[in-house]
Write an enzyme that holds these catalytic residues in place. Structure first.
Site: not given
Ligand code: PMP
Length: 329
Positions: A70, A168-170, A174
């Site tokens: 990420s 990507a866990k940005a 969220y």
């Protein structure tokens, strides 16, 4: 540094920051931090379980690798290697005396107060890496794992790969998840399912999704703007070992209503059955047979009472060392 209690929650007394342990209360940032103003953070959510042997972190190496992936997408030069991050996470758990906990590694674009850079251009800001930990119960409730939850299809479209890559866990992703989650909760549902920009099923606000049809397991492919979930991968591996056919393919909204079983997967949600979608009962309206079978194997693995599929090593015991000896698949 033992854990401390905040409200009803036990948290680690320390936070790991850039290679050092600092007090939980000192892990604060300035309001003009780049990550706060422009969403420039990437993070992970990892569970450490109290197993039948001793405390163990589930798929730690894979989570830390995804964190680094990420960061790479967003050109955030990680200061620490995967092995250092794994070791530090284990050290945090060991020192904080939490038998089971949730870990939150986080890489943010911070603020250099001597030489502040307040614009969108991220390059002038320092990269800060943190790991926090706390005891967290079942995300969708204890009962949800047993009886299932009621969900809706969201009116919000999932972020698309060429604008906000779901791979990507940005932190910024969220914002989309929050729109999905708030709409669902205000509508009386536990969770929302987002469709991708083509109208195919994508994922929940914080979970991947699976359907069961005629004994086959079906899940959206990575191209449906989903996070490559580690629980998703675990379920696929468990199913393959059990001889269950797994299809990664585009899923229409109406297939959700017609499936024999539907369930969510995620570090927080684990394997949560879905009993209705948009008020339409899924299958029998109870946790389905295949969901139950997969849950049973999954819980045995995280309890260390059976090995991971195909001889893989998914548990890092806190009493041992940090990064596993085996390579990541
Ligand atoms: N999708 C999203 C959007 C998530 O936030 C999560 C939780 N990390 C998942 C899927 C499930 O991923 P994992 O199994 O790795 O926790």
């Amino acid at each position: 540094m033992a854990g401390k209690d905040v409200a009803t929650m036990k948290i680690a007394g320390k936070v790991w920051k850039n290679g050092k342990f600092i007090n939980w209360d000192d892990a604060r940032v300035h309001v003009m931090t780049h990550a706060i103003n422009y969403g420039s953070s990437v993070f992970e959510g990892i569970r450490c379980y109290e197993t039948s042997k001793s405390s163990a972190v589930f798929r730690l190496t894979e989570h830390m690798q995804r964190l680094l992936n990420s960061a790479k997408v967003y050109r955030m030069d990680p200061t620490f290697t995967r092995a250092e991050l794994c070791d530090s996470a284990v050290e945090l758990i060991r020192q904080s005396e939490l038998d089971s906990c949730y870990l939150r590694p986080l890489i943010i674009r911070g603020l250099d107060e001597e030489k502040p850079a307040f614009g969108v251009n991220p390059f002038g800001n320092p990269i800060d890496t943190y790991i926090c930990g706390w005891q967290w119960g079942k995300y969708l409730g204890e009962e949800a794992l047993e009886n299932g939850i009621d969900v809706c299809v969201s009116s919000w479209t999932r972020i698309t790969s060429n604008s906000m890559p779901a791979m990507a866990k940005a932190g910024a992703n969220y914002m989309n998840s929050q729109l999905i989650k708030m709409e669902a909760l205000l509508g009386g549902f536990s969770e929302g399912i987002a469709l991708d920009d083509r109208g195919y099923v994508s994922e929940g606000s914080g979970e991947n999704i699976f359907l069961v049809n005629n004994g086959k397991l079906i899940t959206p492919p990575l191209g449906a703007s989903i996070l490559p979930g580690i629980t998703r991968d675990s379920v696929i591996e468990i199913a393959r070992e059990m001889g269950i056919p797994v299809l990664e393919t585009s899923i229409q909204r109406s297939a959700l209503y017609l499936a024999d079983e539907v369930f969510f997967t995620g570090t927080a949600a684990e394997i949560t059955p879905i009993r209705s979608v948009d008020h339409i009962t899924v299958g029998t309206g109870k946790c389905g047979e295949m969901t139950k079978a997969l849950q049973t194997e999954f819980f045995k693995i995280i309890d260390a009472t059976r090995p991971a599929p195909f001889g893989a090593n998914w548990l890092t015991f806190v009493a041992d060392t940090g990064e596993k000896k085996t390579a990541v698949a």
